[in-house]
Design a protein around this motif. Structure first.
Motif, short mmCIF file in Angstrom:
data_model
loop_
_atom_site.label_atom_id
_atom_site.label_comp_id
_atom_site.label_asym_id
_atom_site.label_seq_id
_atom_site.Cartn_x
_atom_site.Cartn_y
_atom_site.Cartn_z
N ALA A 255 0.85 -1.19 0.00
CA ALA A 255 0.00 0.00 0.00
C ALA A 255 0.89 1.24 0.00
CB ALA A 255 -0.90 -0.01 1.23
N ASP A 256 0.40 2.28 -0.64
CA ASP A 256 1.24 3.45 -0.85
C ASP A 256 0.43 4.73 -0.66
OD1 ASP A 256 2.72 5.56 -2.04
OD2 ASP A 256 3.74 4.16 -3.37
N LEU A 257 0.90 5.62 0.22
CA LEU A 257 0.18 6.86 0.51
C LEU A 257 0.10 7.75 -0.73
CD1 LEU A 257 -1.25 8.47 2.70
CD2 LEU A 257 0.94 9.53 3.25
N SER A 258 1.14 7.76 -1.56
CA SER A 258 1.10 8.61 -2.76
C SER A 258 -0.01 8.14 -3.72
CB SER A 258 2.45 8.67 -3.47
OG SER A 258 2.87 7.40 -3.88
N ASP A 259 -0.22 6.82 -3.80
CA ASP A 259 -1.33 6.31 -4.63
C ASP A 259 -2.67 6.76 -4.04
OD1 ASP A 259 0.34 5.04 -6.43
OD2 ASP A 259 0.14 3.06 -5.48
N ALA A 260 -2.80 6.62 -2.72
CA ALA A 260 -4.04 7.02 -2.05
C ALA A 260 -4.31 8.50 -2.26
CB ALA A 260 -3.97 6.70 -0.55
N ASN A 261 -3.28 9.34 -2.14
CA ASN A 261 -3.44 10.78 -2.35
C ASN A 261 -3.82 11.10 -3.78
OD1 ASN A 261 -2.93 11.44 0.31
ND2 ASN A 261 -0.74 11.73 -0.02
N ARG A 262 -3.26 10.35 -4.72
CA ARG A 262 -3.62 10.55 -6.13
C ARG A 262 -5.11 10.21 -6.34
NH1 ARG A 262 -3.39 6.76 -9.86
NH2 ARG A 262 -1.85 5.57 -8.71
N TYR A 263 -5.55 9.11 -5.75
CA TYR A 263 -6.97 8.73 -5.87
C TYR A 263 -7.87 9.81 -5.26
CZ TYR A 263 -5.40 3.96 -6.99
OH TYR A 263 -4.82 2.86 -7.58
N LEU A 264 -7.46 10.36 -4.12
CA LEU A 264 -8.24 11.42 -3.49
C LEU A 264 -8.33 12.64 -4.41
CD1 LEU A 264 -6.95 11.24 0.19
CD2 LEU A 264 -9.27 10.71 -0.61
N LYS A 265 -7.20 13.01 -4.98
CA LYS A 265 -7.15 14.17 -5.88
C LYS A 265 -8.06 13.96 -7.09
CE LYS A 265 -3.63 17.39 -7.27
NZ LYS A 265 -2.20 17.64 -7.28
N GLU A 266 -8.10 12.72 -7.58
CA GLU A 266 -8.94 12.38 -8.74
C GLU A 266 -10.39 12.12 -8.35
OE1 GLU A 266 -6.86 8.93 -10.18
OE2 GLU A 266 -5.23 10.13 -11.05
N LYS A 267 -10.69 12.24 -7.05
CA LYS A 267 -12.03 11.96 -6.52
C LYS A 267 -12.47 10.51 -6.74
CE LYS A 267 -13.92 16.67 -6.62
NZ LYS A 267 -12.77 17.44 -6.43
N ASP A 268 -11.48 9.62 -6.82
CA ASP A 268 -11.75 8.18 -6.90
C ASP A 268 -11.73 7.67 -5.46
OD1 ASP A 268 -11.86 5.46 -7.24
OD2 ASP A 268 -10.11 5.32 -8.57
N TYR A 269 -12.82 7.97 -4.74
CA TYR A 269 -12.86 7.70 -3.31
C TYR A 269 -12.88 6.22 -2.96
CZ TYR A 269 -13.79 12.69 -3.20
OH TYR A 269 -13.71 14.04 -3.37
N ASN A 270 -13.47 5.39 -3.82
CA ASN A 270 -13.48 3.95 -3.54
C ASN A 270 -12.07 3.40 -3.52
OD1 ASN A 270 -16.30 3.85 -3.36
ND2 ASN A 270 -16.52 3.54 -5.56
#
Length: 135
Positions: A1-16
């Motif tokens: 798991a990677d925080l940068s991936d999670a932050n990218r998803y948040l930025k893209e509004k891919d909340y799931n």
């Protein structure tokens, strides 16, 4: 798991996807066991608390949001105090307590939070307006 991936998803509004990634980070063995620091885990908890608070990528759950935030108080993060203030001001998952919300936002502002400074000003004006109407 990677925080940068999670932050990218948040930025893209891919909340799931963000939710799934953040849960993985939070559930990984703690850094005490690995000899590292807990910065990523704490950031993941803070972001998860936000998703639970808003109901983004997960069913809205104020108590889960509060549980995560309360576990982060010792970090001294202004974001944690700000978010807790939102819960208490609105009575989300807790008894409404405007005075406690203000104390939390004041602590957050003292730690440098610009949103906390803004919300303190905004709520001061709202409360003065309500006081004037009640007279």
């Amino acid at each position: 798991a990677d925080l940068s991936d999670a932050n990218r998803y948040l930025k893209e509004k891919d909340y799931n996807s963000a939710f799934v990634e953040l849960k993985k980070i939070v559930n990984e063995p703690s850094s005490d066991e690995l000899g590292g620091n807990d910065y990523e885990r704490n950031q993941a908890k803070l972001n998860l608390a936000y998703l639970y608070y808003k109901g983004f990528g997960v069913t809205q759950d104020y108590s889960e949001s509060l549980k995560l935030l309360k576990s982060l108080i010792s970090t001294g993060s202004p974001d944690v105090f700000y978010a807790l203030g939102l819960h208490y001001y609105g009575g989300y998952g807790v008894a409404k307590d405007v005075d406690l919300a203000r104390k939390l936002w004041t602590k957050s502002a003292e730690l440098g939070s610009v949103p906390a400074k803004k919300i303190l000003e905004k709520t001061k004006v709202i409360d003065e307006g309500e006081w004037l109407k009640a007279r």
